[in-house]
Every structure is written in structure tokens, then in C-alpha cells.
Design an enzyme around this catalytic site. Sequence first.
Site, PDB file in Angstrom:
ATOM      1  N   PHE A   1       0.912   6.102  -0.498  1.00 23.43           N
ATOM      2  CA  PHE A   1       2.266   6.640  -0.633  1.00 23.43           C
ATOM      3  C   PHE A   1       2.269   8.113  -0.265  1.00 23.43           C
ATOM      4  CE2 PHE A   1       5.519   8.982  -2.942  1.00 23.43           C
ATOM      5  CZ  PHE A   1       6.662   8.295  -2.547  1.00 23.43           C
TER       6      PHE A   1
ATOM      7  N   LEU B   1      -1.881   8.494  -3.738  1.00 27.14           N
ATOM      8  CA  LEU B   1      -0.627   9.235  -3.820  1.00 27.14           C
ATOM      9  C   LEU B   1      -0.785  10.618  -3.220  1.00 27.14           C
ATOM     10  CD1 LEU B   1       0.561   8.442  -7.473  1.00 27.14           C
ATOM     11  CD2 LEU B   1       1.361   7.385  -5.360  1.00 27.14           C
ATOM     12  N   GLU B   2       0.019  10.915  -2.207  1.00 28.08           N
ATOM     13  CA  GLU B   2       0.100  12.274  -1.663  1.00 28.08           C
ATOM     14  C   GLU B   2       1.522  12.741  -1.902  1.00 28.08           C
ATOM     15  OE1 GLU B   2       1.336  15.113   0.189  1.00 28.08           O
ATOM     16  OE2 GLU B   2       1.050  14.038   2.076  1.00 28.08           O
ATOM     17  N   LEU B   3       1.671  13.606  -2.907  1.00 26.22           N
ATOM     18  CA  LEU B   3       3.000  13.963  -3.387  1.00 26.22           C
ATOM     19  C   LEU B   3       3.355  15.388  -2.990  1.00 26.22           C
ATOM     20  CD1 LEU B   3       2.608  12.314  -6.904  1.00 26.22           C
ATOM     21  CD2 LEU B   3       3.420  11.265  -4.784  1.00 26.22           C
TER      22      LEU B   3
END
Length: 631
Positions: free
Chosen positions: A312, A335-337
Site C-alpha cells: 500500500f 505500508l508506505e504512508l
Amino acid sequence: MDALIALMNHPYLTMKLGTNTDSKRNIDAVYPISLFFAFGIYLVFERYQKRHNSAVPFEWKFPDPAEPTWDESIILEQPHLESHLSNPDLLPHMPIPGRRYLTSFDPSTGRHLGTYIADNEEEIERKIARAGKAQQTWKNTTFQQRRRVMRSLLKWLVDNQEVCARVACRDTGKTLIDAALGEILTTCSKLEWIIKHGEDALRPETRRSNFMMFYKKSQVIYEPLGVVSAIVSWNYPLHNAWSPIVAGLFAGNSVVLKCSEHVIWSTSWFVSAISNCLRACGHDPEIVQVVCCYPEQAEALTASPDIKHITFIGSETVGRKVAMAATKHLTPVTLELGGKDPSIILPNTDLKKWAPLLLRGVYQNMGQNCIGIERIIVHSEQYDDLFEIFEQVVDKMRVGSVMAPAQAGYLATVEGGSMISGDRFRGLERLIKDANEGGAIVVGGEEYKHVYHEHGYYFKPTVVGLVNDSMDIAHQELFAPVALIMPYETIKEAVEIANGTRYGLGASVFGPDQEDCIKVAKQLECGMVSVNDFGVFYINQDLPFGGTKASGYGRFGGPEGLRSLTNPKAIIYDRWPSFIQTSIPKVLDYPLRSLHWSWQFSSGLVRFLYGDNWRASIRGLITVIGASGKQ
């Protein structure tokens, strides 16, 4: 050439040619003969490799809107997803009852690009099933076959880079230079690394053993997971689509990509190019599927039992929802937010030397970058000079559309493009205004009404000075063309400011002494740091990419990224099965004859293997021998 040298020195070849005599004359004669045979074998091998690894040409029709002269479209006054579906000109000729549609438009001009049917839960499930069926064949392909696909994609991208850049510009409003750097260059780097080093990361790996297991051999093999998914953001439609797809494919998986509703037009075209490439290389194009849906339908993907991994890229808010949905079937997630990346400028730094990198780090893609510089932390003695540099540049920056038809008095050369939409403009203006009222100095800081593109979304390039840690703007991700300049007095204070947000994605440190920069870099709470540079940790695709804290977890890129898309399976087996294999000593075999002697045997074995000196080891061995005789 290494292969040629190896052939020349091959003992079998040398023995066959040199067994008649040991005289120096015949030995000298052997070498050119062996060289001749080795060179011939080498040429055959190279020709075979070239024939079976060369790029396969394929064609993919360029879309009309990729031409700057294209103006055959309706201009939407306030374009936003469903807001214009009441306009019959934007609906399909025969819309499907009960189905929802998405509009795609150029945010720099408001021109309508297309209307697409949104996937519902049933369609998403069918796409996952098609990908799963195709993966059953794809997982058995060789690395050589997968490399050929990657090499074909790389050649096509290089040959068609201008069209690809224009497609990205049309759908996001960015400039050609921003597309060249963020879309083309990074994607080429990713493909090159996979071609050269992907197999090294995924081939079976022999692991070390210990003395007790000296007769065993241990390996780790990296097996494909099956169907993996990627849910990606809109800011780089080419790279954000291709990057997880090529990684997933090279690891032997099929890929279901969910693109942002903002960039369905460009993403569909980019992914269709991959499908054409797969078809040209003799593979089933169904191994790659594109999903575009409304948020209400996304759980059909994130909570599917048939999805074996999720990558994501997006906001923290949505990322948390994805992670929660994935727990239903314990699906692993990368997760790369969000980020609030700091750039620390150490005292006595040559500001003029590094200003171009700082400016690019802030205003690249109009600040719509996960690893864009959002906070510049500079010593108070150099604050005025740095603010002046930014103020002068910001005042001269031109924003506009590189994809608009030429108009009188309009300069086609622009430094900044549009924003993806105007949804966040009021929030940005409020944060900047609050900072200004709190003592910050502001240049820009508001929506820009473009004289030629009144229906485009533009925000003035902005610099906000004298920002301190108490201001909301210092902690919220802006994702906009806004530079925050924050003064400090000591290095310790600079590090505290840098680490003072809930994010920890990327960072940079600039200074006159590289060792001092590295010392500071090691104190930063983040996943990646560039020293006297900006964002280059992503150009080197051998490095893992990702963050800490609220910026997410897991990594993509590098060996870590490829391996995360596999099941690492440990296999241990006998080195010499005909001579030695594991057996259970009688003192430990069921039924136990004596708990006392069983314990003496096992405890003595531990002392023998792990005692802290040779005397302890010998005592342990004596205990083992003694216990073994007590049957």
C-alpha cells in the site's frame, strides 16, 4: 569474458589436449588450441544468450490526449469524480443500470479524458480469480524468461519515454521534467536493478550451520506467494503502477493493481503496455489485472483470502484501514504512508551550492511527493540567507500546463504544474494563515487563479519562515509546494526538531564536513537518509525503501522488497546420507528408561557443545559417554 577465461582453464579441456607429452613445446601448443575451442564455445554461448534474452519489440497505441495539441474535449468547470456524471456527454452511450462510473480529467486544464465503469465486488473477485489461474503457469517460468519481459519493458520505456511522460502529465498536471525525474528515471532504475540483480536476491541461498549439525546442509528457497496486490497513490501513475508490478512478476507472482480514482486513464494505459509486452513474450497477460473502484468496494481486494500480500502506498488514514482489513486472513502488508521529511543544514554550509537540491526537494511535482522535503532546519545565523534564496526563486516560479495548446502570451516553459485537485486548498490556506498569525513569515500561501487555465487546480509556490515546533504546520503533512524554514541554535536542537513529528520516512543532511553529516544522519528516526543530496536513496534500487513510526512499515525496493513478495522456505537435508543421518540415542528413545540418565545425557551434550572453555567441553563429553552406557 569471465566465461571465456574459465573455459580456457578448464582442466578437462587442458587434459584432453595435453596428454601426449609433458614437453614445453607441446604445452605451448596446447594453449592457443584451447583458446580457439574456448572462444568458439563462448561465441555460441553468447549468441544463445543474446537470442533468448534480447528485448522483444511490441507496439502500444499512443492515446490522443497525450498530444499537447489535443483540445477535442469538454472542459469541466469543477471536475471531481462523479460530479459531472449527470452530464449525458460524459456517460457511456448505454450506461449499465446499477453501476457507478468514474470521470478522469486533466487537473491542469479541466479537460475531460474519459468516463470509466467502477469495479464492484463481483468484478474484483473475478479479476483476482483470473490472476490466480494465470499465475499457475507463470510461477514455473525461469528467471531468464522473466528477465526478458523486464528487458522488453525497459527498451519500450526508453524508446517511448516522451509519450509516457506526456501521458503522466496529462493525468496529473505535472511538468515534463517532473515526469522525467519521478516517472521515467526511477522506473528505468527499478527495471535495470531487477534485470541485473533480481535473480541474485531470489535464487536458493545456502545458510551456515553449527557443529552439532555439521552433517546437514541448510538452504532457503524463495517461493512465489501467488496473487499479490498493490494499492497505489496517484502522484506518479507510471512508476507507482510499474514498480510493484515488475517486482511481483519477477518474484513469480501475478499482480492485481488498484489504482487511484484520480489516474485511471493513465494507469490503464501504462498497465496495458505491460499486458502487451507479456503477450509479445509468449505469456498470459491475465497475470496482471487493474482494479479501480470506490472506497466502499475496496475491501473485496484487501480482505480477499486469495490475496497473499498487499503493498500500500498512500495516506496514513487509508493505510490503517487496509492493514485492519488484511487481518481477516492475516495477509502480510507493506505500508508506505505519509512523511514530513526534514532536511538539516549544518552550520557554515554553502547554501548557494546546495540550494538547487533543496528547491528541487521541496517543489518537485509541486510538493506532491512522499519523500519531498517539507521542513528545512537551518542554523539561525544562516536563516536569513536561506529564506532570501527561497523567496527570490518562489517569486519567479511559473506554474501552468505543459499539455495545453499554445496561447498568445503564454509561456510554455513552466517550473511547476497543477495540483491533483483543489480539495485540500482551504485546509492548506488555514494552516499557513495560522502560522502567519503565530509569527511565521509567508510568501505565497494561497490558491492561484491561472489566467489561461481557470478550471485547473493551482497553488502558489510558497515559503514559510520562522516556523517553530509549536505550530500545526510543522507537524501535518502538507503534500504541497510549501517550504517550511525552521531555525535552530544547536545540533541537538536540530535533531530534536527533525525527530519531533509522528512521521519517519526520509530525510537529508547537508554540511561542509561529511563525517559530521553522517553522525547526524544516524540520529534521525527515519527509514532513509541522503547526505549532501536529496532522495537518491530511491535511485539506488538496491536499497530498501520505507519508513518508521506513522510512515508505515515493511520495505519495497532492493533484495528486501523482492523477498517480501515470496515465501522464504527453509530446507535442511543430509550432506552425506549414505554415511551419517540423525538417530535418537537409546537413552533418549521412548519409552525413557531413566529420567536421571536422560537428563545427564542432554545436559552433558549442552556443556560439550557450548561450554565456555575446553575443560568444560571435555567434562560434558565424559558425561555424555557415561550416560550413554546406562541403558
